[in-house]
Design an enzyme around this catalytic site. Structure first.
Site, PDB file in Angstrom:
ATOM      1  N   TYR A 172       0.862  -1.190   0.000  1.00 51.71           N
ATOM      2  CA  TYR A 172       0.000   0.000   0.000  1.00 51.71           C
ATOM      3  C   TYR A 172       0.889   1.228   0.000  1.00 51.71           C
ATOM      4  CZ  TYR A 172      -3.271   3.572   1.706  1.00 51.71           C
ATOM      5  OH  TYR A 172      -4.036   4.707   1.855  1.00 51.71           O
ATOM      6  N   ASP A 179       9.232   2.870  -0.251  1.00 56.20           N
ATOM      7  CA  ASP A 179       8.192   3.515   0.552  1.00 56.20           C
ATOM      8  C   ASP A 179       8.392   3.047   1.989  1.00 56.20           C
ATOM      9  OD1 ASP A 179       5.987   4.307   1.938  1.00 56.20           O
ATOM     10  OD2 ASP A 179       4.526   3.613   0.459  1.00 56.20           O
ATOM     11  N   LYS A 209       4.409   8.811   8.947  1.00 57.40           N
ATOM     12  CA  LYS A 209       4.169   8.218  10.271  1.00 57.40           C
ATOM     13  C   LYS A 209       5.189   8.650  11.338  1.00 57.40           C
ATOM     14  CE  LYS A 209       1.006   4.881   8.504  1.00 57.40           C
ATOM     15  NZ  LYS A 209       1.033   4.274   7.191  1.00 57.40           N
TER      16      LYS A 209
HETATM   17  C1  LIG Z   1       0.401   4.818   5.833  1.00 58.69           C
HETATM   18  C2  LIG Z   1       1.144   4.565   4.567  1.00 58.69           C
HETATM   19  C3  LIG Z   1       1.087   5.452   3.470  1.00 58.69           C
HETATM   20  C4  LIG Z   1       0.155   6.619   3.447  1.00 58.69           C
HETATM   21  O1  LIG Z   1       0.461   7.553   4.433  1.00 58.69           O
HETATM   22  P1  LIG Z   1      -0.707   8.569   4.894  1.00 58.69           P
HETATM   23  O2  LIG Z   1      -0.013   9.444   5.884  1.00 58.69           O
HETATM   24  O3  LIG Z   1      -1.789   7.734   5.466  1.00 58.69           O
HETATM   25  O4  LIG Z   1      -1.135   9.306   3.691  1.00 58.69           O
HETATM   26  C5  LIG Z   1       1.890   5.204   2.391  1.00 58.69           C
HETATM   27  N1  LIG Z   1       2.720   4.147   2.358  1.00 58.69           N
HETATM   28  C6  LIG Z   1       2.801   3.279   3.377  1.00 58.69           C
HETATM   29  C7  LIG Z   1       3.761   2.144   3.309  1.00 58.69           C
HETATM   30  C8  LIG Z   1       2.008   3.445   4.505  1.00 58.69           C
HETATM   31  O5  LIG Z   1       2.063   2.556   5.485  1.00 58.69           O
END
Ligand SMILES: *Cc1c(COP(=O)(O)O)cnc(C)c1O
Length: 433
Positions: free
Chosen positions: A147, A242, A270
């Site tokens: 994701y 990511d 995060k």
């Molecule tokens: C949470 C998450 C996102 C999105 O971040 P948001 O702050 O919710 O927009 C993108 N990539 C990964 C791997 C994530 O865990």
């Protein structure tokens, strides 16, 4: 144990449903996956949260990962308040952006420059634009089971063939957009080679969660990740990690440090914001010089680098940099996870705990290790039963079988023992009845 009273949460949810789709501002919070009413949270302190009916829970959601120090850490609180006294936002540079960047760039040596944004989604979306602008190519490769936030290019699922172009997984994403994204299975380097061959000189980048933790916990082999690095280099494509979850989580240098791989672009979110909205992407000087105002790739933000958010990030990352921070966290998590695992093993329950550093996941299957989204059991009924038993006994997880749990520095061994006992009892009730 009795079902807990949730009267206030229920009333608040009825109201919220009038104001927001599904009553929430982010879909998973609606409890659709586990059923029942979402808890409205009133406060948090250390490893605990309290709901609006004053029920107490040991929290393993930790705001979906950002709170690696637990709730309301005094250092984070103090720094936020100190900064806030001078105003909350200026839309002009402040020294705090430099401070947070210095903290990060000193440790994460494969990037020269950063750009702060306000969410993980924004970081990833901007990183993709940068990769496309830099390589002057349009197509991207992503993996089924990862994701990357909700930007258009990434709300894409695999087409029917193996190496076919993707098809959008959300209404409102044009197929012509989705067509630029190739979706491949994880843990299968041959499909990546084929995709490069069939789209020669067209692929701008590969984007991957190096530790996929949004669809169960799909820990990849180190060799596979290194092969992705090699292929990207050979094909003049960029490798984007990511690390919105794994960054500052499996170690300060994230999965890049953990696996000793230098991605071309890295995305954070995060933990980097200490519980306030911060994201970031970074790369070499050569690549970052393409970002406006230095270069032609446009990207901006009214609240980017917000001083209060920067302060929270600085205070949190300073704690993470203290000696043995990650070692302690990993040791505690291992102890906790193994206590549950050994209970399952002893009783032959079909549960395999997956974990890495302070991330863990209940894998409700007899498979010891799962690499791909395909292998995950579609039957979430056992997790959902467990979920409500845990809520009734004071343990809170993200409300979905596919979400991982996080241990924070605020979880003491005593609290982990307490939680483990409740979890093991819950599993007994499910599997013995
Ligand atoms: C949470 C998450 C996102 C999105 O971040 P948001 O702050 O919710 O927009 C993108 N990539 C990964 C791997 C994530 O865990």
């Amino acid at each position: 144990m009795e079902k807990r009273i949730q009267k206030n949460s229920e009333e608040l949810f009825i109201k919220a449903k009038k104001y927001f789709p599904g009553g929430v501002n982010s879909p998973v919070r609606a409890f659709r996956s586990v059923g029942g009413t979402p808890l409205f949270i009133k406060s948090g302190e250390g490893c605990h949260i309290w709901d609006e009916d004053d029920n107490q829970y040991i929290d393993f959601c930790c705001s979906w990962g950002p709170l690696i120090l637990g709730h309301n850490h005094p250092k984070v609180f103090e720094k936020i308040v100190y900064t806030l006294k001078s105003g909350s936002s200026f839309g002009a540079p402040t020294y705090l952006e430099n401070e947070l960047a210095e903290l990060i760039l000193k440790e994460i040596t494969f990037i020269d420059k950063l750009r702060f944004v306000s969410s993980g989604t924004e970081a990833v979306m901007s990183a993709l634009r940068l990769a496309r602008g830099f390589t002057k190519r349009n197509k991207i490769i992503k993996f089924d089971g990862c994701y990357h936030g909700h930007s258009d290019s990434l709300l894409v699922k695999a087409g029917s063939g193996l190496v076919t172009l993707g098809t959008s997984s959300s209404a409102g994403v044009p197929e012509s957009f989705a067509n630029q994204t190739i979706v491949l299975p994880l843990h299968d380097i041959e499909t990546v080679k084929r995709a490069f061959k069939e789209n020669k000189d067209e692929i701008a980048c590969i984007i991957i969660e190096p530790i996929p933790a949004n669809n169960g916990l799909l820990i990849q082999d180190k060799e596979y990740l290194h092969e992705l690095r090699t292929l990207c280099t050979e094909e003049n494509s960029l490798l984007i990690f990511d690390e919105v979850i794994s960054g500052f989580r499996v170690g300060f240098t994230g999965a890049a440090g953990y696996y000793d791989i230098k991605p071309d672009i890295v995305c954070y979110g995060k933990i980097i914001g200490g519980g306030l909205p911060v994201g970031a992407y970074g790369a070499s000087e050569e690549i970052m010089s393409n970002i406006s105002p230095d270069g032609p790739v446009y990207q901006a933000g009214t609240l980017s680098g917000n001083p209060v958010a920067m302060s929270a990030g600085i205070a949190q990352l300073e704690e993470c940099l203290k000696p043995n921070f990650y070692e302690e966290l990993e040791k505690k998590t291992k102890y906790f996870v193994e206590s549950i695992q050994s209970h399952c093993q002893k009783n032959a329950y079909p549960v395999n705990m997956m974990s890495i550093a302070s991330i863990f996941w209940f894998n409700f299957s007899t498979k010891k290790h799962i690499y791909t989204a395909e292998e995950i059991s579609g039957d979430t009924s056992q997790f959902n039963l467990l979920y409500h038993k845990l809520l009734d006994n004071g343990v809170y997880f993200g409300p979905s079988a596919y979400e991982v749990g996080f241990v924070s520095a605020a979880h003491t061994v005593e609290k982990l023992n307490e939680a483990s006992k409740i979890i093991c009892n819950g599993l007994d009730e499910i599997f013995i009845n």
